[in-house]
Design an enzyme around this catalytic site. Structure first.
Site, PDB file in Angstrom:
ATOM      1  CD  GLU A  45      -2.252   1.332   2.599  1.00  0.00           C
ATOM      2  OE1 GLU A  45      -2.940   0.534   3.287  1.00  0.00           O
ATOM      3  OE2 GLU A  45      -2.806   2.129   3.040  1.00  0.00           O
ATOM      4  NE  ARG A  49      -1.128   8.975   4.566  1.00  0.00           N
ATOM      5  CZ  ARG A  49      -1.252   8.262   6.430  1.00  0.00           C
ATOM      6  NH1 ARG A  49      -0.129   8.537   7.053  1.00  0.00           N
ATOM      7  NH2 ARG A  49      -2.269   7.350   6.312  1.00  0.00           N
ATOM      8  CB  THR A  73      -3.983   8.826   2.144  1.00  0.00           C
ATOM      9  OG1 THR A  73      -2.671   7.665   2.891  1.00  0.00           O
ATOM     10  CG2 THR A  73      -4.494   9.673   3.192  1.00  0.00           C
ATOM     11  CE  LYS A 133      -6.317   2.035   7.546  1.00  0.00           C
ATOM     12  NZ  LYS A 133      -4.856   2.350   7.216  1.00  0.00           N
TER      13      LYS A 133
HETATM   14  C1  3PG Z   1      -1.589   4.722   8.479  1.00  0.00           C
HETATM   15  O1  3PG Z   1      -2.124   4.575   7.830  1.00  0.00           O
HETATM   16  O2  3PG Z   1      -0.894   5.556   8.692  1.00  0.00           O
HETATM   17  C2  3PG Z   1      -1.533   3.636   8.574  1.00  0.00           C
HETATM   18  O3  3PG Z   1      -2.446   3.525  10.184  1.00  0.00           O
HETATM   19  C3  3PG Z   1      -0.296   3.214   9.255  1.00  0.00           C
HETATM   20  O4  3PG Z   1       0.346   3.487  10.999  1.00  0.00           O
HETATM   21  P1  3PG Z   1       0.985   3.178  11.023  1.00  0.00           P
HETATM   22  O5  3PG Z   1       2.063   4.122  11.126  1.00  0.00           O
HETATM   23  O6  3PG Z   1       0.919   3.149  12.906  1.00  0.00           O
HETATM   24  O7  3PG Z   1       2.085   2.073  10.919  1.00  0.00           O
END
Ligand code: 3PG
Length: 213
Positions: A45, A49, A73, A133
């Site tokens: 994934e 961002r 995201t 999710k």
């Molecule tokens: C995110 O969307 O940032 C993910 O959930 C990853 O989370 P993490 O950095 O706590 O693994």
């Protein structure tokens, strides 16, 4: 691969962990993804961002054999459209709204919208989805909360993400309503910045070796 909503379940079953990747420079996308695949994590994934995320998805889709790349995201129909155009085979969102679900379900990519309450799970089930999710997994209630949701809705499976690391993953993976977990710990910033692909591969191998009941 199936692009029907149920196709996401098959993707989530491929490995116990989906790396959640923030790519700041698309030139690292291919070696980074190749290291993850070499370590046994093939479902990746890439979060939308950063400004180069779509370019990174496109490069991975075209240049890394064995990788199944998706976009994370995903917040709106434009994100959906551009991600699919770049080659994303699945789409992950941190929440779900009717507008976003319409777009995800029309996209042809496998959808993984989030649900963090019983009502949100029911909302996804009403759309024919049986996976979501669970975000942000630890702050939203962790394994105790997921156990609670499994009582009335045992068939709905989750990919919990947010605050999970190698040490914390096994308690989630032990739950029957958890398909796999997501996390960013497999791609630490310092290793990516240093181009330390051997370390990334080793972290991936460790994560790929986590057992699911
Ligand atoms: C995110 O969307 O940032 C993910 O959930 C990853 O989370 P993490 O950095 O706590 O693994």
């Amino acid at each position: 691969m199936s692009s029907s909503p149920s196709g996401i379940g098959e993707l989530l079953d491929r490995a116990p962990v989906i790396p959640v990747i923030v790519i700041k420079d698309s030139s690292v996308a291919v070696p980074l993804a190749a290291a993850l695949v070499a370590g046994g994590l093939t479902v990746l994934e890439v979060t939308l961002r950063t400004s180069c995320a779509l370019d990174a998805i496109e490069r991975i889709a075209q240049e890394v054999p064995g990788a199944i790349v998706g976009a994370g995201t995903v917040l709106n129909p434009d994100d959906v459209r551009l991600s699919v155009k770049a080659g994303a085979q699945f789409l992950v969102s941190p929440g779900s709204t009717p507008r976003l679900l319409d777009s995800m379900l029309d996209s042809g990519a496998a959808p993984l919208p989030a649900a963090a309450t019983a009502s949100e799970v029911i909302g996804l089930m009403e759309r024919g989805l049986d996976h979501g999710k669970f975000f942000p997994a630890k702050p939203a209630g962790g394994t105790a909360y997921l156990k609670g949701l499994s009582g009335p809705m045992p068939e709905f499976r989750f990919c919990p993400t947010g605050g999970i690391d190698l040490a914390g993953a096994p308690e989630f993976l032990a739950l029957p309503n958890v398909a796999c977990v997501g996390g960013s710990w497999i791609t630490p910033d310092d290793a990516v910045a240093a181009g330390d692909w051997a370390r990334i591969e080793s972290l991936a191998r460790e994560a790929a070796g986590l057992s699911r009941p």
